[in-house]
Design a protein around this motif. Structure first.
Motif, PDB file in Angstrom:
ATOM      1  N   PRO A  70      -2.158 -29.893  23.388  1.00  0.00           N
ATOM      2  CA  PRO A  70      -2.846 -30.736  24.369  1.00  0.00           C
ATOM      3  C   PRO A  70      -2.681 -30.176  25.766  1.00  0.00           C
ATOM      4  O   PRO A  70      -1.763 -29.391  26.042  1.00  0.00           O
ATOM      5  N   GLU A  71      -3.575 -30.575  26.678  1.00  0.00           N
ATOM      6  CA  GLU A  71      -3.533 -30.045  28.040  1.00  0.00           C
ATOM      7  C   GLU A  71      -2.233 -30.394  28.740  1.00  0.00           C
ATOM      8  O   GLU A  71      -1.783 -29.681  29.639  1.00  0.00           O
ATOM      9  N   THR A  72      -1.623 -31.488  28.359  1.00  0.00           N
ATOM     10  CA  THR A  72      -0.369 -31.916  28.998  1.00  0.00           C
ATOM     11  C   THR A  72       0.842 -31.182  28.455  1.00  0.00           C
ATOM     12  O   THR A  72       1.955 -31.379  28.941  1.00  0.00           O
ATOM     13  N   GLY A  73       0.630 -30.317  27.458  1.00  0.00           N
ATOM     14  CA  GLY A  73       1.753 -29.592  26.864  1.00  0.00           C
ATOM     15  C   GLY A  73       2.400 -30.397  25.765  1.00  0.00           C
ATOM     16  O   GLY A  73       2.069 -31.567  25.536  1.00  0.00           O
ATOM     17  N   ASN A  74       3.333 -29.778  25.070  1.00  0.00           N
ATOM     18  CA  ASN A  74       3.996 -30.470  23.965  1.00  0.00           C
ATOM     19  C   ASN A  74       5.471 -30.731  24.246  1.00  0.00           C
ATOM     20  O   ASN A  74       6.242 -31.022  23.341  1.00  0.00           O
ATOM     21  N   ARG A  75       5.891 -30.602  25.489  1.00  0.00           N
ATOM     22  CA  ARG A  75       7.273 -30.904  25.859  1.00  0.00           C
ATOM     23  C   ARG A  75       7.351 -32.321  26.411  1.00  0.00           C
ATOM     24  O   ARG A  75       6.475 -32.759  27.156  1.00  0.00           O
ATOM     25  N   HIS A  76       8.389 -33.005  26.050  1.00  0.00           N
ATOM     26  CA  HIS A  76       8.590 -34.378  26.506  1.00  0.00           C
ATOM     27  C   HIS A  76       9.946 -34.491  27.181  1.00  0.00           C
ATOM     28  O   HIS A  76      10.930 -33.891  26.730  1.00  0.00           O
ATOM     29  N   THR A  77       9.998 -35.257  28.235  1.00  0.00           N
ATOM     30  CA  THR A  77      11.255 -35.457  28.956  1.00  0.00           C
ATOM     31  C   THR A  77      12.153 -36.383  28.148  1.00  0.00           C
ATOM     32  O   THR A  77      11.727 -37.460  27.726  1.00  0.00           O
ATOM     33  N   ARG A  78      13.376 -35.959  27.954  1.00  0.00           N
ATOM     34  CA  ARG A  78      14.330 -36.761  27.204  1.00  0.00           C
ATOM     35  C   ARG A  78      15.633 -36.851  27.992  1.00  0.00           C
ATOM     36  O   ARG A  78      16.021 -35.911  28.673  1.00  0.00           O
TER      37      ARG A  78
END
Length: 242
Positions: free
Chosen positions: A45-53
């Motif tokens: 996805p355009e937002t990337g696949n990394r999530h802040t944890r």
């Protein structure tokens, strides 16, 4: 040995069949997978696949990797932080054996089939060819218990029965020249310290683990000599020559 030879013969028969002409197109079995968001499989996805944890505790290391000689002597260790990645295994071996002259003739590993595939696809020539003169079989226990019989890459490149130098004749049967389970046996000993070192800081941990390994190696050398074996040290200049 009988089971390993059976798997090797089946692999050779499959390879022989694959040399015949085939009318099947390379794209006949091509399948396009689309997820519920309309993205092709593998697209990001355009937002990337990394999530802040948020992490509210310490981050522990993943595992310790030991390199063990067939006689049981521990040659080296490395701490793996994120995972037991194959590139990390290669880096560990290249640091432990910094020249091709220092490499052993055989390196057993429970995942050598994936390591061989990675080496063959490496774009760097010096990394791709570093282990060209080394046999890379999967150790006997993992090969017969943990690796699928349908894995053609593993059967064709890492079946221990592929290397006749690893066996010797004893009467009408063959036996292994080397103990491919030496690392597993060392791991059983090494795992006994997990409860002790689990809460240690890094400096004390490294000192304690290295000291235990050195003491075990010294005791094992004495035991080997008492059993009329001939352990010896290879001179440093021999190991480091190009």
């Amino acid at each position: 040995m009988f089971r390993l030879k059976q798997r090797l013969e089946r692999t050779r028969a499959t390879q022989a069949d694959s040399l015949g002409l085939s009318n099947t197109s390379a794209t006949d079995d091509l399948e396009l997978l689309v997820d519920k968001d309309g993205l092709c499989d593998g697209d990001k996805p355009e937002t990337g696949n990394r999530h802040t944890r948020a992490r509210f505790g310490r981050k522990r290391t993943h595992n310790e990797e030991l390199c063990v000689a067939s006689c049981g002597i521990i040659l080296g260790r490395a701490t793996f932080f994120g995972s037991e990645a194959l590139n990390g295994v290669r880096t560990f071996l290249m640091k432990l054996f910094p020249t091709k002259a220092s490499l052993p003739g055989v390196i057993w590993h429970d995942n050598n089939c994936k390591l061989v595939a990675m080496l063959r696809n490496d774009p760097e020539p010096h990394l791709r060819s570093y282990f060209d003169e080394v046999a890379l079989p999967v150790d006997v226990f993992h090969f017969k218990s943990k690796h699928k019989e349908g894995d053609e890459n593993c059967n064709a490149n890492c079946n221990p029965a592929l290397f006749p130098e690893l066996t010797k004749d004893e009467g009408k049967s063959k036996t292994w020249r080397f103990n491919s389970s030496a690392a597993e046996q060392a791991n059983a000993w090494f795992g006994g310290y997990q409860a002790i070192v689990r809460e240690m800081q890094v400096d004390r941990y490294n000192f304690f683990v290295d000291e235990m390994i050195k003491r075990r190696n010294r005791q094992l050398l004495i035991r080997l000599e008492d059993n009329l074996h001939a352990p010896y040290f290879i001179p440093r200049h021999v190991l480091l020559k190009e």
